[in-house]
Enzyme design. Structure first.
Site, PDB file in Angstrom:
ATOM      1  N   ASP A  24     -13.255   4.486  -9.348  1.00  0.00           N
ATOM      2  CA  ASP A  24     -14.576   4.628  -9.961  1.00  0.00           C
ATOM      3  C   ASP A  24     -15.474   5.322  -8.943  1.00  0.00           C
ATOM      4  OD1 ASP A  24     -16.419   3.698 -12.311  1.00  0.00           O
ATOM      5  OD2 ASP A  24     -17.541   3.304 -10.468  1.00  0.00           O
ATOM      6  N   GLU A  26     -19.569   6.645  -8.042  1.00  0.00           N
ATOM      7  CA  GLU A  26     -21.000   6.693  -8.326  1.00  0.00           C
ATOM      8  C   GLU A  26     -21.501   8.054  -7.867  1.00  0.00           C
ATOM      9  OE1 GLU A  26     -22.281   4.487 -10.181  1.00  0.00           O
ATOM     10  OE2 GLU A  26     -20.565   3.116 -10.043  1.00  0.00           O
ATOM     11  N   HIS A 165     -22.110  -1.041 -12.023  1.00  0.00           N
ATOM     12  CA  HIS A 165     -22.389   0.323 -11.549  1.00  0.00           C
ATOM     13  C   HIS A 165     -22.283   0.445 -10.041  1.00  0.00           C
ATOM     14  CE1 HIS A 165     -23.415   1.855 -15.478  1.00  0.00           C
ATOM     15  NE2 HIS A 165     -24.244   0.848 -15.670  1.00  0.00           N
ATOM     16  N   ASP A 170     -16.740  -1.935 -10.264  1.00  0.00           N
ATOM     17  CA  ASP A 170     -16.298  -1.358 -11.538  1.00  0.00           C
ATOM     18  C   ASP A 170     -14.787  -1.080 -11.526  1.00  0.00           C
ATOM     19  OD1 ASP A 170     -18.913  -1.500 -12.187  1.00  0.00           O
ATOM     20  OD2 ASP A 170     -19.224   0.639 -12.568  1.00  0.00           O
TER      21      ASP A 170
END
Length: 573
Positions: A24, A26, A165, A170
């Site tokens: 994941d 960001e 998030h 995540d």
């Protein structure tokens, strides 16, 4: 009967042996071309066990928008001393080496990873990618979850980490979602990586619902028959692993439109387990010929094969016939089409002054000559210019060609092609070449089949490449009469004798036609000619003529291919 184990490629990679790296990211926004990565989070798992985790902040090289900081909780101060994306991506790729990448909405994360790799001048390793969003859309209904967001699926599958998030959190939640989805597809018969990739691809629901047709099929070599609701054969195929092959028809790997239509109609699949691959191939041919399934495009009409015959009469001629009869005539073929047979006839008439009229001629009752006599293309036996004995010298050249000595006629055809080329009549030379190729293909095929058709019994064996032991084949008059396998380490001779004792009784055919279809005999001959095949016993003689058409066929096919390659090169240049 001893079953043959399929190869690993046929069986697929068990999901328990696959290393998944769930990732994941960001980012500072939604565009991989304009925005940067602020955090990597990844979890490596195999067989349901966590093998390691990877997490790092990334300095994107520009300020993080305020609304992104509110969403993720990542601020400029948190990434100020973090590595740049080049270093972070290099470390991540090392962590993920040799794995299948998994992400929730994988298109987003992978697009950022690839863009970062391009900016860092790093080659992207093209990991297999699995998208849990796409898989969830096929497995999770609206009754179970309001949508397919990670937060909703994490609740459904009881994830131990709540997605918030932040990249590693995540990724951990996605691991639990992945395991829940894999458990569901496992209940549907999906147990390998290849099956999971196919299942997650875009396959119509109507096709996927037919997957149950493969559930009870054996993991064995043999033949499979798709049938409709009335029990009529729709399609016949063969495979070293029936269940795996049939399953592939219900996945994205099957892209043929007619096969999708066939699957929609099919109601059952009948397996026929075979001890050897050769028996499976032969059974497939026989079933296609017997049932003529509408979705099989080849081998449906073996009875339509045509033969070239040198007739038995005082003044023999060439005739195209549908079958070989035991009349002592010379035959070539079979030919796949009438045009191929007619081309072979034209090649002979190009250099041998054989009569071309269709009537049966009498040596005692002359008749009027045709134009070919005036052109010197025929000796005109019809008007008494040739005796039976004189004409026999001409027809003997064709008889020799058909039965095993092609050298005299082939020398004349080569000379004819050379003459046309010297005259710069290249199209005519090419026509003669193509006609000659049809001729030698038909003659060579008859000369290969004839000895096997006359052999009352041939027993051959070869080591099985996977299971050990021996594949044993019994051939009678060119027809597969039986086959079996001896176990690894066992004396094969009792199995040989059992195969002979239980083999089909086959009546002698009119050679050169065999007791089987031409395609079946061709498959048997190719099997017998493989390296490692040993002749155990033979009742008869299995030989091929030294001066036969096989050598001429190989020469002309190589010449034709060279010409085709030259044309292709010229076009590409």
């Amino acid at each position: 009967m001893r079953m043959i184990q399929g190869t690993l490629e046929d069986l697929g990679t068990p999901l328990s042996d696959v290393t998944f790296v769930v990732v994941d990211l960001e980012t500072t926004g939604g565009s991989p071309q304009e925005c940067g990565i602020t955090e990597f989070g990844a979890v490596k798992v195999r067989g349901g066990e966590v093998l390691g985790e990877f997490q790092t902040f990334v300095n994107p090289g520009h300020p993080i928008p305020a609304f992104i900081s509110v969403l993720t909780g990542i601020t400029d101060s948190m990434v100020r001393d973090a590595p740049r994306v080049e270093a972070a991506l290099t470390a991540f790729l090392e962590f993920a080496a040799g794995s299948v990448l998994v992400a929730h909405n994988a298109g987003f994360d992978v697009s950022f990873l690839k863009a970062a790799a391009r900016r860092a001048n790093l080659s992207w390793p093209n990991h297999p990618v699995l998208d849990t969003v796409h898989l969830a859309r096929q497995l999770v209904t609206r009754d179970e979850a309001p949508n397919h967001r990670l937060s909703s699926l994490a609740v459904l599958f009881g994830a131990t980490t709540t997605p918030d998030h932040r990249a590693l959190h995540d990724a951990r939640a996605t691991v639990d979602v992945l395991h829940g989805l894999i458990e569901r597809v496992g209940n549907l018969g999906v147990h390998s990586l290849e099956e999971l990739k196919d299942y997650s691809a875009r396959v119509p629901a109507a096709t996927r619902r037919k997957r149950h047709l493969a559930d009870s099929l054996p993991d064995s070599p043999g033949v499979y028959v798709f049938k409709d609701g009335q029990g009529r054969a729709l399609y016949v195929g063969t495979s070293v692993n029936i269940r795996t092959r049939v399953r592939s028809y219900f996945t994205a790997s099957e892209g043929r439109r007619r096969m999708a239509e066939m699957v929609r109609i099919a109601e059952t699949v009948t397996p026929i387990v075979c001890p050897t691959a050769l028996e499976a191939e032969v059974r497939e041919l026989r079933l296609i010929a017997a049932h003529k399934p509408r979705y099989n495009r080849r081998s449906r009409n073996p009875e339509k094969a045509l033969w070239l015959k040198l007739t038995i009469e005082p003044f023999p001629r060439l005739s195209i016939v549908k079958a070989v009869i035991g009349d002592g005539a010379r035959y070539a073929g079979p030919f796949a089409s009438r045009s191929a047979a007619e081309a072979a006839v034209a090649a002979i008439h190009e250099v041998v002054p054989l009569r071309q009229c269709l009537e049966r001629l009498s040596p005692t009752r002359p008749r009027s000559a045709c134009a070919l006599a005036d052109m010197g293309r025929c000796g005109a036996p019809c008007v008494g210019r040739q005796t039976v004995e004189e004409y026999a010298v001409v027809s003997a050249q064709v008889a020799d060609l058909l039965t095993g000595d092609s050298r005299q006629v082939m020398a004349r055809l080569r000379e004819r092609m050379a003459t046309l080329s010297e005259q710069e009549r290249f199209e005519d030379a090419r026509t003669v070449r193509d006609r000659t190729l049809s001729l030698v293909r038909g003659a060579a095929r008859a000369q290969r089949m004839d000895p096997l058709a006359r052999t009352a019994e041939l027993v051959a064996a070869r080591r099985h490449p996977l299971a050990g032991g021996w594949e044993i084949v019994v051939v009678r008059h060119g027809r597969l009469a039986g086959s079996s396998i001896s176990p690894r380490g066992a004396d094969p001779m009792p199995y040989v004798e059992a195969a002979r004792a239980t083999a089909e009784v086959v009546l002698a055919p009119d050679a050169p036609a065999s007791a089987a279809t031409p395609e079946e005999t061709d498959k048997i001959l190719r099997w017998l000619e493989q390296p490692g095949v040993r002749i155990v016993d033979i009742v008869g003689q299995w030989t091929c003529p030294v001066g036969g058409a096989g050598a001429a066929r190989a020469e002309l096919e190589a010449l034709t291919q060279s010409a085709a390659d030259a044309i292709g090169f010229a076009h590409s240049a």
